[in-house]
Design a protein around this motif. Structure first.
Motif, PDB file in Angstrom:
ATOM      1  N   SER A 231      86.349  22.041  -2.959  1.00  0.00           N
ATOM      2  CA  SER A 231      85.222  22.106  -3.888  1.00  0.00           C
ATOM      3  C   SER A 231      84.759  20.720  -4.311  1.00  0.00           C
ATOM      4  CB  SER A 231      85.586  22.945  -5.120  1.00  0.00           C
ATOM      5  OG  SER A 231      86.673  22.369  -5.828  1.00  0.00           O
ATOM      6  N   ARG A 232      85.703  19.795  -4.452  1.00  0.00           N
ATOM      7  CA  ARG A 232      85.339  18.418  -4.817  1.00  0.00           C
ATOM      8  C   ARG A 232      84.538  17.756  -3.703  1.00  0.00           C
ATOM      9  NH1 ARG A 232      83.254  14.883  -7.586  1.00  0.00           N
ATOM     10  NH2 ARG A 232      84.318  12.926  -8.064  1.00  0.00           N
TER      11      ARG A 232
ATOM     12  N   ALA B 195      75.959  16.169  -4.342  1.00  0.00           N
ATOM     13  CA  ALA B 195      75.408  15.114  -5.196  1.00  0.00           C
ATOM     14  C   ALA B 195      74.443  14.233  -4.423  1.00  0.00           C
ATOM     15  CB  ALA B 195      76.541  14.263  -5.770  1.00  0.00           C
TER      16      ALA B 195
ATOM     17  N   ASP C 292      81.145  19.111  -3.853  1.00  0.00           N
ATOM     18  CA  ASP C 292      80.387  18.505  -4.957  1.00  0.00           C
ATOM     19  C   ASP C 292      79.849  17.128  -4.565  1.00  0.00           C
ATOM     20  OD1 ASP C 292      80.861  20.685  -6.570  1.00  0.00           O
ATOM     21  OD2 ASP C 292      82.517  19.767  -7.664  1.00  0.00           O
TER      22      ASP C 292
ATOM     23  N   TYR D 224      74.093  22.836   0.521  1.00  0.00           N
ATOM     24  CA  TYR D 224      73.467  21.519   0.644  1.00  0.00           C
ATOM     25  C   TYR D 224      72.111  21.626   1.339  1.00  0.00           C
ATOM     26  CZ  TYR D 224      72.618  16.819   2.440  1.00  0.00           C
ATOM     27  OH  TYR D 224      72.034  15.630   2.769  1.00  0.00           O
TER      28      TYR D 224
END
Length: 211
Positions: free
Chosen positions: A86-87, A94, A90, A122
């Protein structure tokens, strides 16, 4: 974002994991041109770094700039640290700069439908933004790679006539790579990551036996 110039902890991690052997610059297409002893050394040192860095240190690198995030993403891929999925998603979402390919490769090496979901998220967000150019081809090529691995056809939605890819590409004439052709690069990078991951697993098993 943490600044290495004012953050001693981040600066130390950069010295240990990011800049040795110009790793942050080679992690990507340029490492595919390595050969012989130079390639072998690069692989061994990357695998060793993936084994040495702690989860907390990886999290700190992910709070840094593009070179830190790129390095952290590859170290996560090599070590198969799916807890960072999940990181990594992210960081890709971003879209803080033209370096999201490393996050794409990490998700591709994990190779599950959850990783395809993150790539689709994305694409859904950024393909409608024709003014932004970086990483769209890389992401769609990654989805093509994941389709081949998973036996799915999720990329076809974006590639359909009149779909998001065509709309975005038409807004950027003469500046768009063919995602089918670029998938070869993604495949090669994933193969490189898999080679490193196999060596990492073998090294971890050896250490466990010795322990």
């Amino acid at each position: 974002m943490r600044d290495a110039g004012t953050d001693p902890e981040l600066g130390d991690l950069i010295r240990r994991f990011v800049v040795p052997g110009r790793r942050h610059l080679r992690l990507g297409g340029s490492m595919l041109r390595l050969s012989g002893p130079e390639r072998d050394l690069f692989v061994r040192e990357l695998v060793r770094a993936a084994g040495e860095i702690t989860p907390a240190e990886l999290g700190t690198l992910m709070e840094g700039g593009w070179r830190e995030r790129r390095t952290a993403s590859w170290l996560v891929a090599v070590a198969g640290r799916t807890e960072f999925r999940s990181r990594i998603g992210d960081l890709l979402l971003a879209s803080a700069g033209p370096y999201g390919g490393s996050q794409c490769i990490t998700l591709a090496t994990f190779g599950t439908s959850a990783d395809a979901d993150l790539v689709c998220t994305y694409l859904d967000r950024y393909l409608p933004q024709a003014d932004l150019g970086y990483d769209r081809t890389f992401a769609l090529s990654t989805l093509l790679h994941l389709d081949a691995v998973l036996g799915t056809e999720r990329a076809s939605t974006y590639l359909a006539d009149g779909g998001l890819w065509q709309q975005w590409a038409e807004a950027r004439p003469n500046r768009v790579l063919d995602p089918h052709a670029y998938r070869q690069v993604v495949d090669q990078l994933c193969s490189f990551a898999a080679e490193c991951a196999d060596l990492f697993a073998a090294s971890a098993a050896e250490h466990s036996t010795r322990g």
